[in-house]
Each structure stands twice: as structure tokens, then as C-alpha cells.
Scaffold this motif. Structure first.
Motif, PDB file in Angstrom:
ATOM      1  N   VAL A  29     -11.691  -6.385  -3.395  1.00 18.84           N
ATOM      2  CA  VAL A  29     -11.103  -5.042  -3.417  1.00 18.84           C
ATOM      3  C   VAL A  29      -9.659  -5.142  -3.878  1.00 18.84           C
ATOM      4  O   VAL A  29      -9.034  -6.205  -3.809  1.00 18.84           O
ATOM      5  CB  VAL A  29     -11.152  -4.372  -2.023  1.00 18.84           C
ATOM      6  CG1 VAL A  29     -12.580  -4.022  -1.641  1.00 18.84           C
ATOM      7  CG2 VAL A  29     -10.523  -5.271  -0.964  1.00 18.84           C
ATOM      8  N   VAL A  30      -9.131  -4.012  -4.347  1.00 21.01           N
ATOM      9  CA  VAL A  30      -7.740  -3.964  -4.807  1.00 21.01           C
ATOM     10  C   VAL A  30      -7.106  -2.654  -4.342  1.00 21.01           C
ATOM     11  O   VAL A  30      -7.787  -1.670  -4.051  1.00 21.01           O
ATOM     12  CB  VAL A  30      -7.632  -4.048  -6.349  1.00 21.01           C
ATOM     13  CG1 VAL A  30      -8.038  -5.416  -6.855  1.00 21.01           C
ATOM     14  CG2 VAL A  30      -8.437  -2.948  -7.010  1.00 21.01           C
ATOM     15  N   SER A  31      -5.773  -2.684  -4.311  1.00 17.90           N
ATOM     16  CA  SER A  31      -4.989  -1.462  -4.101  1.00 17.90           C
ATOM     17  C   SER A  31      -3.933  -1.425  -5.181  1.00 17.90           C
ATOM     18  O   SER A  31      -3.177  -2.389  -5.360  1.00 17.90           O
ATOM     19  CB  SER A  31      -4.323  -1.451  -2.723  1.00 17.90           C
ATOM     20  OG  SER A  31      -3.555  -0.268  -2.537  1.00 17.90           O
ATOM     21  N   ALA A  32      -3.904  -0.320  -5.925  1.00 16.20           N
ATOM     22  CA  ALA A  32      -2.914  -0.123  -6.986  1.00 16.20           C
ATOM     23  C   ALA A  32      -2.029   1.057  -6.588  1.00 16.20           C
ATOM     24  O   ALA A  32      -2.536   2.161  -6.344  1.00 16.20           O
ATOM     25  CB  ALA A  32      -3.585   0.137  -8.321  1.00 16.20           C
ATOM     26  N   GLN A  33      -0.730   0.807  -6.531  1.00 16.92           N
ATOM     27  CA  GLN A  33       0.193   1.844  -6.069  1.00 16.92           C
ATOM     28  C   GLN A  33       1.386   1.950  -7.011  1.00 16.92           C
ATOM     29  O   GLN A  33       1.947   0.950  -7.436  1.00 16.92           O
ATOM     30  CB  GLN A  33       0.701   1.518  -4.654  1.00 16.92           C
ATOM     31  CG  GLN A  33      -0.399   1.365  -3.618  1.00 16.92           C
ATOM     32  CD  GLN A  33       0.127   1.173  -2.202  1.00 16.92           C
ATOM     33  OE1 GLN A  33       1.331   1.257  -1.959  1.00 16.92           O
ATOM     34  NE2 GLN A  33      -0.777   0.919  -1.267  1.00 16.92           N
ATOM     35  N   VAL A  34       1.764   3.202  -7.310  1.00 21.89           N
ATOM     36  CA  VAL A  34       3.002   3.469  -8.044  1.00 21.89           C
ATOM     37  C   VAL A  34       3.940   4.224  -7.105  1.00 21.89           C
ATOM     38  O   VAL A  34       3.606   5.315  -6.628  1.00 21.89           O
ATOM     39  CB  VAL A  34       2.746   4.288  -9.320  1.00 21.89           C
ATOM     40  CG1 VAL A  34       4.085   4.657  -9.975  1.00 21.89           C
ATOM     41  CG2 VAL A  34       1.884   3.514 -10.309  1.00 21.89           C
ATOM     42  N   TRP A  35       5.099   3.620  -6.840  1.00 23.81           N
ATOM     43  CA  TRP A  35       6.123   4.242  -5.995  1.00 23.81           C
ATOM     44  C   TRP A  35       7.234   4.759  -6.915  1.00 23.81           C
ATOM     45  O   TRP A  35       7.880   3.975  -7.628  1.00 23.81           O
ATOM     46  CB  TRP A  35       6.707   3.229  -5.006  1.00 23.81           C
ATOM     47  CG  TRP A  35       5.776   2.898  -3.868  1.00 23.81           C
ATOM     48  CD1 TRP A  35       4.465   2.526  -3.959  1.00 23.81           C
ATOM     49  CD2 TRP A  35       6.105   2.900  -2.478  1.00 23.81           C
ATOM     50  NE1 TRP A  35       3.940   2.309  -2.717  1.00 23.81           N
ATOM     51  CE2 TRP A  35       4.919   2.523  -1.776  1.00 23.81           C
ATOM     52  CE3 TRP A  35       7.240   3.168  -1.748  1.00 23.81           C
ATOM     53  CZ2 TRP A  35       4.860   2.424  -0.397  1.00 23.81           C
ATOM     54  CZ3 TRP A  35       7.205   3.070  -0.360  1.00 23.81           C
ATOM     55  CH2 TRP A  35       6.028   2.712   0.304  1.00 23.81           C
ATOM     56  N   VAL A  36       7.433   6.048  -6.885  1.00 25.25           N
ATOM     57  CA  VAL A  36       8.493   6.670  -7.684  1.00 25.25           C
ATOM     58  C   VAL A  36       9.649   6.988  -6.736  1.00 25.25           C
ATOM     59  O   VAL A  36       9.466   7.690  -5.739  1.00 25.25           O
ATOM     60  CB  VAL A  36       8.014   7.973  -8.364  1.00 25.25           C
ATOM     61  CG1 VAL A  36       9.077   8.501  -9.322  1.00 25.25           C
ATOM     62  CG2 VAL A  36       6.693   7.735  -9.094  1.00 25.25           C
TER      63      VAL A  36
END
Length: 835
Positions: A29-36
């Protein structure tokens, strides 16, 4: 047990995008996150609109090569779970799912975050969605309580505005605002892309370069959110809601993250309010059933003040008792044994942090949060190490310091609950006023008001303009200015030093009918100030050198006045209306009269006028009436008595006109009519007429200044005397426009004489008069002044309290009748023209 050091890789792409890669094959499994790094505090000129949150919604409407349905279909087809959220300082987009879907997840995040379509056709539709969300929040007690706390805690900080925005401000957002905000804030140098889970870093790196590497770097300029000033006093906020129990929060400001006290405060919050064995829970819910629920928490943002708080739910009837219990427990907290409780708190906090590592989503969030908070991927481990180093003494010191700062207290009460003691406002009492007369004839009035620990003594001495002659003109002004320069017992310097050491002030001024002396200070100094006031009035030194200095100052003021066209116009008007004595004299006197005034003249003036029958004193403020009565009697009973001084009847000359030339570029016109005596019933109606003629919405300003542009200054003024008064109109204009301006002013006066105040404007004028009356009766000084002057004229000391009712009873017809009588005779005219 040590928190594991991160093994993630971090780098910054050439365009400024931060990349955090944390590969782990433990589960597919993976988690992809973009924090702006943008949130509600970054909305700059649109602060409070909720623009950041609105943009978060709109990016889901399609981006890049994906339409809105395609975005959702791609994520769903790859087995992903996606969402986003907005806070004060960040907006986060994330997709969790199988490792096989990572490429699709990255493509979707790149498209929606950096290349959103932001379709204009969806703008109003999504606005309606958020409007409903705002309304739902206002219907939610948790949301209302959160808003109330932050609005109360912060006076300027942008975090006092709700992230979702205020409805009325949200409605103002324009489509261009949305696009501009995205272009400015959603730039790679303000973002972090964090991946955790089962992936090959080398392969993923190529994909990231393709999707994110060409994004242009944004401008480095950041908005400047309002700075929060130091909180100098306690703050209390209250609201009501349809809930069965009160929600209460008691809080204090704390330093931001990174401050040495942060770990100690976090541990203290856990000891006090984390779990069923916490001290607050045991003491105030279990042992004493006061709270329904209770907890404590500590919040330390990356910058700006944070909060340390105790939150509770409590039945309204137990609310005040619970608050007292919380304060007592916190006050005792530093003196208790802490070591075992601190060990427990450390394990609670560490356990919660360990749990974040159990999922790929938690690991990605921990890493991105560390970057966002401290630019340190190992921040969590370092923080836990700091917790281990905190000693009981550190916690005690931090809590003691916290409790020394002003608190913040908010209540969200049931709708029918009475206000808590902390915000309950007592109905102000109208205290009994006492007026008594000393054997020497002096009238004394006591007006107690314990709201503020201040007192004001005011003395009205019967004299004024009618007590002057052409040879002594200006004597009242000079006498008043000389009073502060010492007494028979204290020099001027000693008197000034004594008053200033007490934080007290003395002053005196000359009016048309009296000399007013006032002494104000703290109520605790009553026993010192009253005798001192008696000494200043009863035995002033009137030193010759001080008189000479004050004469020079008054002479300078006179010469300056003689060069001011408007002041000179009124000086020239007085003798036209009142003749060559009494009210016809100007309070500054003349060069000739001032030259003849000396210490003997002032001493004689004092002897004639400062005696019991000519004196009305009033004391207002916080004092004990019995003590004040005794002190005032002792201070003023030694003044001489005798007959009261009474002014001669005023002259009534025929109307006349006087022209005076001055080396100025403007022309001034003053028109004078006989006004009211101080006790005439018509004076209350004249107050309305003066307000109407002086107001910017009144006929003189709107017609002569605004509509015709004939005058840059126009209005009316009046005063009441012993047996007569003055009602005057004035204007300042260009000399070439004087004739027209004069005709227009006379025309407006004629309208007033025939019609008074128009019906459509009358209630507005009444409201202004009532407002000015209320504003003028706030402080002890103004209350005492009213009482002293009123009793000098034989009115009750409480007459000022009757003015509101009197003004409320005045009718437009009464004003018209008074205006017709007052303005019927031809006016006296004073003209100041250029040489």
C-alpha cells in the motif's frame, strides 16, 4: 522505548518543491500526500472569506487532462481513497491505496493541485454547497464553541477568523479571486510531496520529474497576517445555543512550538486532563460530580501564540462552582507530587505518536507534518526526547508562569441559562444624591458612584463676564490661571509635586457666568484632596511673579485671537448684542485692561466672589458620603459668608453692524440674536435648534457649503447667561462671495423662523441631542460639573439626569415657536473683511 529515526529521503527540486520519499515493502500500500503551505491565515486582503477552503473544494472539479468525473474515476479505478482538508496554515490533499495505483495517484494529484480547471460554471454551484456547510457549522455546538474561543482569545491574529469564512465575506468572493489565489499560493516552492509505502524510489523519482519537475517556481513574497499584541487583561466570551449543558473553556496564551516551555506544558495538559485517571477528571467529575466531561489540552502552532486550555461540559447551575474548582486545582497543581504522573503522561504521548507509524498514511502525515512544523523529518523523535528531559520543577515553573498571565474564559450556554458570574452585568444602581448648605451659604452636593475608584471635586464660583468692567476685562481668566500657583501653606512647586505624587490634577477655567475649579484623583486620597481643594480656593497665594507669567501668556492668546478672523468676529459681535460691559466683554480682556491687573486686584476679586453664597461645590465618584460630608464641611465652612454677589442687568442696545478690516484673505460673517437665560424654559428647544444648525446634515451645511459651495465653515453657537444669552450664526467665505453667502444665510434663518426643524429631520436631531447628553454624563468630572453649575443657578444637583426626559418631551412645534420668537428681531452683525 525510543521513537525510530526516520529513514526517508528528502530533497528539494530545482523549482522549490520538497520531495519526501519513505519506501517500505511491509505492505503493498502507499500514501501520496501534497501539503500546500497556505491556509486561512494567508488570505491577505480576503482574510475571513474562507477562500482557501473554497479553493480546496474547487480543485476537485477537474484538472489537467482529467474532468471531474475522470478524476474520481481514476482514483476509484486504482483502488484509492482520497480527500483533503484546510487549516489555518495549510491545505493537504492525499490519496491512500494499493501500491499498484501510485502512478495514477501522482497523476491525479499533479493535475488537481497544480493544474485545476476551476470551471466558472461550477463557481456558484460550489458556493451554494459551502454556504450550506457554513450553516451546518453554525448549527454545530462544537463549531460554535471553537469559533467563540478563537474570537475571544485573539484580537488581531488571523486565526480569530474561521477557516471556512464568514458567510457575508464568503459571498463577496469573485471568480477572479479564486484563480488569482491559486496562481499565487499553489506554487511548488510552497509545497511538499510526501510518499510512504511500497514503491521503488528510482522509478517513482522519474515519474515525479515528469509530473512536477516543470512547474514554475512562484514568487517568494508572503502576506503579512496581523500581529497579535500582548494580552494585557482577562478576556471573557459568551454565547448561547440549543444544548442541554454549558460548554466551558478556560485558557491561557502559550509560546509557539520550539519554546522551551512547550514540552512541559504538553505534559501538564496530559497530567491534568488526558484520560479517566487525569487529575481534573478524577477531582471534578468522579470525586465531586461537577463536570459532565472535562479535559485539558495544549496547542502550539509553528508561529504565533498557542493555547493551554481546560474544556468541560457542565450543567448551568454547577458552572460557577466548577470554574472555581478548576482554578483551585490549577493553583495547587505546582505544589503537588508529579513524578509518577509525568511518567504516565510521557507514555501516553509516546504511545499516540507510535500509533501514527502503524499505517503508511500515518507515516506520511508524520513526516510531512515534521517538515511543515520544523523543517526537520526527525522532529517527532527530538520532541519525545525533550519530553523525557522535562523535570517536575520544569512543569511547576511553566504552570506558575502560565497562571501569572491573563486568562481567557468562554461559555457556550444553553439558551435559557442565566449568565455566569464572570459575565453577569449588575444593574447599575442610581445612588442617592445629597445636597446641603453650610452656615456661610455654600451649597455642597454629593453624587456617589462606586463604578470606578475616582473622585472629582468641582466648584462653580458666581462671577463670570458680568463681574468684569472694561477696566478689569480678562480678570476671571487671569484669576483662574493663577489659582494653581500655590496657597498660603504650599508653594506652586510644592502643590504641583503633591498633586502629581497622588496622580491627581487641578485646573480652573473662566466661563460666561462663573469660574470653574476642579480637582480629580483616586478615591483613596479623598481625605487629602478635599482639604487641599479647600486650601486652594480659600487661601490662594496669587504670587506676583506667577501672575506676571500668566498675564504674558494671556496677552499672547489675545494677540493671536485678534489675528483669527472667526474669533475676532465674535469678539466684535459681543458689544453689539450686549453693550460695552458684562457679556459684551471678551474673556481674554484687552491689552489695556490686562496691563492694569495685579495681585491686589486679583486678591480683591477673590475676596468678593469666593465666599459661601457665591459657591456651589459638587463631589462625584467613589466615596463614603458620611466621610465626604465631614471633610467638605471642615474644608469650606471657614469661608466668609455675607450677601451673594448678583450681576447687574444686561444692556439691550439696538441692533447694529460693525465691520473690521484684517490682513487676511477670508471674510467672516457673524449674526447675533438675544438668546435664553440659564433658567428659561425655551433653552431646551434652543438646544435642538443649535444642533440642527450645526450638524453636517442640517440646512446651513447642506445648502450653503455643500450645494452652493459658498462657505468652507458655517454653523451656529449659543450660551445662556444670568438674565439673557446669545444665539449666533457664522460663516467663513471668500470675500467675493460674501454678499451671496450672507443672503443665503439670512434666507435659511428666515426659513427656521417660519418653519423650525422639518418633520422628517426632527427625530434625527432628537437622537443626536440625546446621544450628546448621554456622552456628556459619563465621567465623575462631567457629572460633578453639571451638578455644581446647576446648583449655582438654583436647580437641583440631579437636574442633568432630567435632561433626557425633557429632550424626549420636546416637540417640533415648540422648537418652531421658540425659533419664531428668537429670530424675529433683526440680528446684530459683525463682519471681518480683508484690508
Amino acid at each position: 522505548m525510543d521513537f525510530p529515526a526516520p529513514t526517508a529521503q528528502i530533497e528539494t527540486l530545482p523549482n522549490g518543491l520538497t520531495l519526501i520519499l519513505d519506501p517500505s515493502p511491509a505492505a503493498p500500500v502507499v500514501s501520496a500526500q501534497v501539503w500546500v503551505e497556505t491556509g486561512s491565515i494567508h488570505e491577505d486582503q480576503l482574510l475571513g472569506t474562507g477562500l482557501s477552503h473554497f479553493l480546496e473544494h474547487m480543485v476537485f472539479k477537474g484538472g489537467g487532462n482529467f474532468g471531474p468525473a475522470e478524476l474520481a474515476g481514476t482514483v476509484q479505478g486504482a483502488g484509492g481513497h482520497w480527500n483533503a482538508y484546510t487549516t489555518f496554515e495549510r491545505t493537504v490533499y492525499y490519496i491512500d491505496g494499493p501500491a499498484s495505483g501510485l502512478d495514477a495517484f501522482l497523476e491525479v494529484l499533479a493535475a488537481m493541485v497544480f493544474h485545476p480547471h476551476l470551471p466558472e460554471s461550477e463557481f456558484e454551484k460550489e458556493k451554494d454547497v459551502i454556504r450550506r456547510e457554513i450553516d451546518m457549522g453554525l448549527d454545530d455546538p462544537d463549531d460554535r464553541g471553537h469559533r467563540l474561543l478563537f474570537e475571544t482569545a485573539y484580537s488581531h491574529d488571523a486565526r480569530r477568523q474561521p477557516v471556512i469564512g464568514h458567510r457575508e465575506l464568503f459571498d463577496r468572493i469573485q471568480y477572479d479571486d479564486l484563480r488569482r489565489y491559486h496562481a499565487t499560493r499553489y506554487t511548488p516552492n510552497r509545497c511538499c510531496l510526501c510518499l510512504a509505502g511500497d514503491f521503488d524510489p528510482a522509478l517513482v523519482r522519474e515519474k515525479i520529474d515528469t509530473l512536477f519537475g516543470s512547474l514554475p517556481r512562484g514568487m517568494a513574497c508572503e502576506p503579512s497576517p496581523p500581529a497579535e499584541p500582548d494580552q494585557l487583561s482577562p478576556r471573557v466570551g459568551r454565547d448561547t445555543f440549543a444544548i442541554p449543558a454549558t460548554r466551558l473553556t478556560l485558557a491561557w496564551k502559550t509560546p509557539p512550538a520550539g519554546h522551551p516551555d512547550q514540552p512541559a506544558l504538553d505534559l501538564a495538559a496530559a497530567v491534568l486532563g488526558k484520560g479517566r485517571s487525569a487529575r481534573l477528571y478524577r477531582a471534578l467529575r468522579e470525586d465531586r460530580p461537577l463536570a459532565l466531561e472535562i479535559s485539558a489540552w495544549s496547542w502550539s502552532p509553528a508561529s504565533g501564540d498557542g493555547l493551554f486550555a481546560v474544556s468541560a461540559e457542565v450543567l448551568p447551575e454547577k458552572r460557577d462552582e466548577l470554574l472555581a474548582g478548576i482554578r483551585r486545582l490549577l493553583a495547587d497543581f505546582p505544589d503537588t507530587k508529579l513524578r509518577k504522573d509525568l511518567d504516565k503522561a510521557r507514555r501516553q504521548i509516546a504511545s499516540a505518536q507510535f500509533k501514527t507509524l502503524a499505517t503508511v498514511s500515518g507515516r506520511a502525515t508524520d513526516l510531512a507534518s515534521n517538515w511543515h512544523q520544523a523543517r526537520d523529518l526527525d522532529f517527532t523523535r527530538h520532541y519525545l526526547q525533550e519530553l523525557d528531559r522535562v523535570t517536575p520543577d520544569d512543569v511547576r515553573r511553566a504552570i506558575r508562569h502560565l497562571l501569572e498571565t491573563p486568562e481567557i474564559l468562554v461559555f457556550l450556554d444553553p439558551e435559557d441559562a442565566p449568565a455566569p458570574a464572570a459575565v453577569r452585568t449588575a444593574t447599575p444602581a442610581v445612588h442617592e444624591v445629597e445636597t446641603f448648605t453650610l452656615p456661610n451659604g455654600a451649597t455642597l452636593s454629593l453624587l456617589p458612584d462606586p463604578r470606578v475608584p475616582l473622585i472629582s471635586l468641582q466648584a462653580a464660583i458666581r462671577c463670570g463676564a458680568p463681574a468684569e468692567t472694561p477696566a478689569t476685562a480678562g480678570i476671571n481668566r487671569l484669576f483662574a490661571a493663577s489659582l494653581p500657583h500655590g496657597t498660603q501653606r504650599h508653594s506652586g512647586a510644592e502643590l504641583a509635586g503633591l498633586l502629581e505624587s497622588l496622580g491627581a490634577s487641578f485646573g480652573a477655567s473662566a466661563g460666561n457666568n462663573s469660574v470653574i475649579a476642579q480637582l480629580s484623583g483616586l478615591s483613596g486620597d479623598l481625605a487629602t484632596l478635599v482639604p487641599l481643594f479647600g486650601e486652594i480656593l480659600g487661601s490662594p497665594a496669587l504670587p506676583a511673579d506667577a501672575i506676571e507669567r500668566e498675564r504674558a501668556s494671556q496677552l499672547a492668546s489675545l494677540r493671536e485671537m485678534l489675528e483669527d478672523p472667526l474669533s475676532l468676529a465674535f469678539r466684535e459681535l459681543r458689544p453689539l448684542v450686549f453693550g460695552g460691559s458684562g457679556y459684551g466683554l471678551h474673556s481674554l480682556g484687552s491689552e489695556e485692561s490686562l496691563a492694569g491687573l495685579d495681585r491686589l486686584t486679583l486678591a480683591a476679586h477673590h475676596s468678593l466672589h469666593v465666599r459661601g453664597p457665591n459657591l456651589a461645590l459638587a463631589l462625584a465618584g467613589d466615596f463614603d458620603p458620611a466621610e465626604a460630608r465631614a471633610l467638605l464641611t471642615a474644608a469650606f465652612e471657614t469661608l466668609p459668608g455675607g450677601e451673594a454677589w448678583l450681576p447687574a442687568a444686561s444692556e439691550i442696545p439696538d441692533p447694529a453692524e460693525r465691520v473690521h478690516r484684517l490682513d487676511k484673505k477670508q471674510a467672516v460673517l457673524a449674526l447675533g440674536f438675544r438668546g435664553c437665560a440659564a433658567l428659561d424654559d425655551d433653552r431646551h428647544a434652543l438646544r435642538f435648534l443649535q444642533e440642527w444648525c450645526s450638524d453636517m446634515a442640517g440646512p446651513l451645511f447642506t445648502r450653503i457649503r455643500e450645494d452652493l459651495g459658498l462657505a468652507y465653515r458655517v454653523g451656529a453657537t449659543q450660551f445662556h447667561g444670568f438674565d439673557t444669552g446669545l444665539f449666533a450664526f457664522y460663516l467663513a467665505t471668500d470675500p467675493s462671495q460674501l454678499d451671496l453667502a450672507r443672503r443665503e444665510l439670512l434666507g435659511e434663518i428666515e426659513k427656521l423662523a417660519h418653519h423650525g426643524i422639518p418633520a422628517e429631520a426632527f427625530e434625527r436631531v432628537r437622537a443626536t441631542v440625546l446621544s450628546a447628553t448621554a456622552l456628556d454624563q459619563q465621567s465623575p468630572g462631567s457629572i460633578a460639573r453639571h451638578a455644581a453649575v446647576d446648583t449655582l443657578f438654583g436647580l437641583p444637583a440631579t437636574h442633568h439626569r432630567e435632561l433626557t426626559a425633557l429632550y424626549q418631551s420636546i416637540t417640533a412645534e415648540q422648537v418652531r415657536e421658540v425659533a419664531a420668537r428668537l429670530l424675529a428681531p433683526p440680528p446684530c452683525t459683525s463682519l471681518i473683511l480683508p484690508e
